[in-house]
Design a protein around this motif. Structure first.
Motif, PDB file in Angstrom:
ATOM      1  N   ASN A  33       0.814  -1.221   0.000  1.00  0.00           N
ATOM      2  CA  ASN A  33       0.000   0.000   0.000  1.00  0.00           C
ATOM      3  C   ASN A  33       0.846   1.270   0.000  1.00  0.00           C
ATOM      4  O   ASN A  33       0.417   2.314  -0.482  1.00  0.00           O
ATOM      5  N   GLU A  38      -2.552   6.865  -2.886  1.00  0.00           N
ATOM      6  CA  GLU A  38      -3.676   6.728  -1.956  1.00  0.00           C
ATOM      7  C   GLU A  38      -3.525   5.388  -1.225  1.00  0.00           C
ATOM      8  O   GLU A  38      -4.216   4.411  -1.528  1.00  0.00           O
ATOM      9  N   GLU A  40      -4.502   4.211   1.510  1.00  0.00           N
ATOM     10  CA  GLU A  40      -5.644   3.686   2.265  1.00  0.00           C
ATOM     11  C   GLU A  40      -6.636   2.924   1.381  1.00  0.00           C
ATOM     12  O   GLU A  40      -7.503   2.208   1.878  1.00  0.00           O
ATOM     13  N   ASN A  41      -6.504   3.043   0.064  1.00  0.00           N
ATOM     14  CA  ASN A  41      -7.392   2.322  -0.849  1.00  0.00           C
ATOM     15  C   ASN A  41      -7.115   0.818  -0.802  1.00  0.00           C
ATOM     16  O   ASN A  41      -5.972   0.404  -0.594  1.00  0.00           O
TER      17      ASN A  41
END
Length: 160
Positions: A33, A38, A40-41
């Motif tokens: 991640n 992004e 947190e996606n």
């Protein structure tokens, strides 16, 4: 799909090192991640990315999902990287791995992947890696039947 070796790819593929991980993807286990703008996606993985048509389109349609494509053939993943890099508008939510699905437990931590897709005998191995309640989708049934002797999975919910 087997491609004839193209020696020029060894040099050309270096143009895509910002999205393509060819060496030591195991060092990123549990940290995939962090490679995305992004983080947190959720992460969805496509096994057997091929030339990247599916993953690049999905990434453009779903910018709220981070996609990782995995392909075992360098001559094929080059085209996936090229296609992804040339998307207009650009997509920032795709990363690619040169590697074999049989090593996914060394590449992804348990629960790190929210969803995945692919075809063939990777079904059993992949189910052990997808988050509980995550979705496992085999996206090309005809191709799956061809490569796996008729064994294709579609929308199988993974659980451990």
């Amino acid at each position: 799909m087997r491609l004839r070796r193209k020696p020029w790819i060894d040099e050309a593929i270096k143009d895509y090192t910002d999205i393509l991980y060819m060496e030591e993807p195991t060092r990123l286990k549990g940290k995939w991640n962090t490679l995305f703008p992004e983080p947190e996606n959720p992460i969805h993985v496509e096994f057997g990315t091929g030339k990247g048509r599916f993953i690049s389109r999905m990434a453009s349609v779903h910018p709220d999902i981070n996609y990782i494509g995995m392909e075992v053939q360098e001559g094929v993943i080059y085209y996936a990287a090229k296609k992804t890099a040339e998307m207009d508008p650009p997509v920032a939510n795709v990363r690619l791995i040169l590697g074999d699905v049989k090593h996914i437990q060394d590449i992804f931590a348990r629960g790190e992947v929210s969803g995945s897709g692919g075809y063939g005998n990777s079904c059993d191995v992949v189910q052990r890696t997808v988050t509980v309640g995550g979705e496992l989708e085999f996206t090309d049934g005809d191709q799956a039947s061809h490569f796996a002797g008729g064994r294709a999975c579609s929308f199988v919910h993974a659980g451990f």
